[in-house]
Design a protein around this motif. Sequence first.
Motif, short mmCIF file in Angstrom:
data_model
loop_
_atom_site.label_atom_id
_atom_site.label_comp_id
_atom_site.label_asym_id
_atom_site.label_seq_id
_atom_site.Cartn_x
_atom_site.Cartn_y
_atom_site.Cartn_z
N LEU A 19 6.79 4.05 11.69
CA LEU A 19 7.22 3.13 13.31
C LEU A 19 6.69 2.26 13.36
O LEU A 19 7.62 0.97 14.03
N GLY A 20 5.28 2.61 13.54
CA GLY A 20 4.46 1.63 14.37
C GLY A 20 4.71 -0.31 13.74
O GLY A 20 4.98 -0.86 13.65
N ASP A 21 4.85 0.14 11.55
CA ASP A 21 5.09 -1.07 11.41
C ASP A 21 6.31 -1.63 11.87
O ASP A 21 6.80 -2.39 11.15
N CYS B 131 8.77 8.13 7.61
CA CYS B 131 9.76 6.94 7.82
C CYS B 131 8.59 6.13 6.20
O CYS B 131 9.19 5.84 5.59
N SER B 132 7.75 6.70 6.00
CA SER B 132 6.93 5.82 5.37
C SER B 132 7.78 6.07 3.87
O SER B 132 8.01 5.11 2.65
N MET B 133 8.40 7.21 2.87
CA MET B 133 8.69 7.98 2.07
C MET B 133 10.14 7.54 1.95
O MET B 133 10.34 7.30 1.07
N LEU B 134 10.98 7.10 3.42
CA LEU B 134 11.91 6.51 3.19
C LEU B 134 12.28 4.80 2.98
O LEU B 134 12.98 4.54 2.49
N ALA C 165 0.68 -1.29 0.21
CA ALA C 165 -0.16 0.10 -0.20
C ALA C 165 0.81 1.45 -0.18
O ALA C 165 1.22 1.01 0.43
N GLN C 166 0.41 1.75 -1.14
CA GLN C 166 1.80 3.72 -1.03
C GLN C 166 0.43 4.40 0.21
O GLN C 166 0.18 4.43 0.37
N LEU C 167 1.53 5.67 0.10
CA LEU C 167 1.46 5.93 0.84
C LEU C 167 0.24 7.06 0.89
O LEU C 167 -0.81 7.76 2.09
N PRO C 168 -0.14 7.87 -0.47
CA PRO C 168 -1.44 8.52 -0.75
C PRO C 168 -2.62 7.32 0.24
O PRO C 168 -3.36 7.90 0.50
N VAL C 169 -2.60 6.79 -0.89
CA VAL C 169 -4.42 5.43 -0.50
C VAL C 169 -3.84 5.27 0.90
O VAL C 169 -4.97 5.11 1.56
N ARG C 170 -2.82 5.57 1.96
CA ARG C 170 -2.45 4.51 3.57
C ARG C 170 -3.29 5.75 4.28
O ARG C 170 -3.96 5.84 5.40
N ALA C 171 -2.79 6.93 3.43
CA ALA C 171 -3.52 8.45 4.52
C ALA C 171 -5.02 8.75 4.24
O ALA C 171 -5.34 9.14 4.87
N LEU D 128 -0.31 1.88 20.27
CA LEU D 128 0.75 2.91 20.62
C LEU D 128 1.85 3.17 20.47
O LEU D 128 1.93 4.19 20.05
N ALA D 129 2.18 2.71 18.73
CA ALA D 129 2.98 3.35 18.20
C ALA D 129 2.63 5.28 17.59
O ALA D 129 2.93 6.02 17.52
N SER D 130 1.63 4.27 16.90
CA SER D 130 0.06 5.88 16.00
C SER D 130 0.38 6.93 17.46
O SER D 130 0.52 8.26 16.77
N VAL D 131 -0.50 6.87 19.09
CA VAL D 131 0.01 7.76 20.23
C VAL D 131 0.80 8.90 19.87
O VAL D 131 0.63 9.62 19.59
N VAL D 132 1.76 8.59 19.36
CA VAL D 132 2.60 9.59 19.39
C VAL D 132 3.17 9.97 17.93
O VAL D 132 3.46 10.81 17.76
N GLU D 133 3.83 8.70 16.52
CA GLU D 133 3.87 9.68 15.30
C GLU D 133 2.46 9.94 14.71
O GLU D 133 3.02 10.88 14.06
N ILE D 134 1.39 9.72 15.34
CA ILE D 134 0.33 10.38 14.35
C ILE D 134 -0.35 10.74 15.04
O ILE D 134 -0.89 11.87 14.34
N TRP D 135 -0.28 11.31 16.40
CA TRP D 135 -1.67 11.74 17.44
C TRP D 135 -0.91 12.50 17.91
O TRP D 135 -1.05 14.15 17.62
#
Length: 254
Positions: free
Chosen positions: A138-140, A128-131, A17-23, A111-118
């Motif tokens: 990061l959660g993945d 991270c997804s672009m690199l 899954a690419q970044l735009p769809v995941r966004a 748990l990772a989404s609380v930090v990196e997303i929220w």
Amino acid sequence: MSEVVTGDAVLLDVRIAQLPVRAVSALIDIAVILVGYVISLVLWAATLSQFDSAASAAIMVIFTVLVLVGYPLIFETATRGRTLGKMAMGLRVVSDDGGPERFRQALFRALASVVEIWSLLGSPAVICSMLSPRAKRLGDIFAGTVVISERGPKLGPPPIMPPHLAWWAASLQLSGLSADQAEVARQFLSRARQLDPRVREQMAYRIAGDVLSRVAPPPPPGTPPQLALAAVLAERHRRELARLRPWPNAFPPR
């Protein structure tokens, strides 16, 4: 397309899954969480007003964390890697080995989404997804998962296993067979009837020689190359399905 290596060293062809769809999927989930959060606050407003400010603040913090962590954790565990946003966009979270997402992995991702997303407004996840070559956030990375698209182009049906070669195919070591080689063999078998007989025979021996040199043990003597290829691909497909689909009676009755 990308490759996922299963625990049996079988390469699965999947669409990362690419970044735009995941966004878009993430925005849908965020909207669902915010709507549910606001509705819950309205319903709990009368109850929270009965506590002092410190207790109300503590309850709100705990409730917020439970909502942010609980939503992805419950949905991904119950649906084996899908939230409402992922369902809408045709995405699924799977383990790096191609198997279904486990509870522990869903917990790490939540748990990772609380930090990196929220907390950081999704910036670490985007960077991270672009690199990452597999578009991992990061959660993945922490959980050992990858998000795949289930709306990729449909392939033709797998070859039918020749009954007299099933015993041989079940003993095969397929770790040396690449996804590209399997795809060449699949395309050849799907078009074999359209080819000139002499061309078909030459291609069958050439492709079978390449494929069979990457698997072990060799086929029984005198096996036609097309049947050997069909047995290899059918067994490869069977192992993929066995890995991706959990056993229906995996948990003993209580």
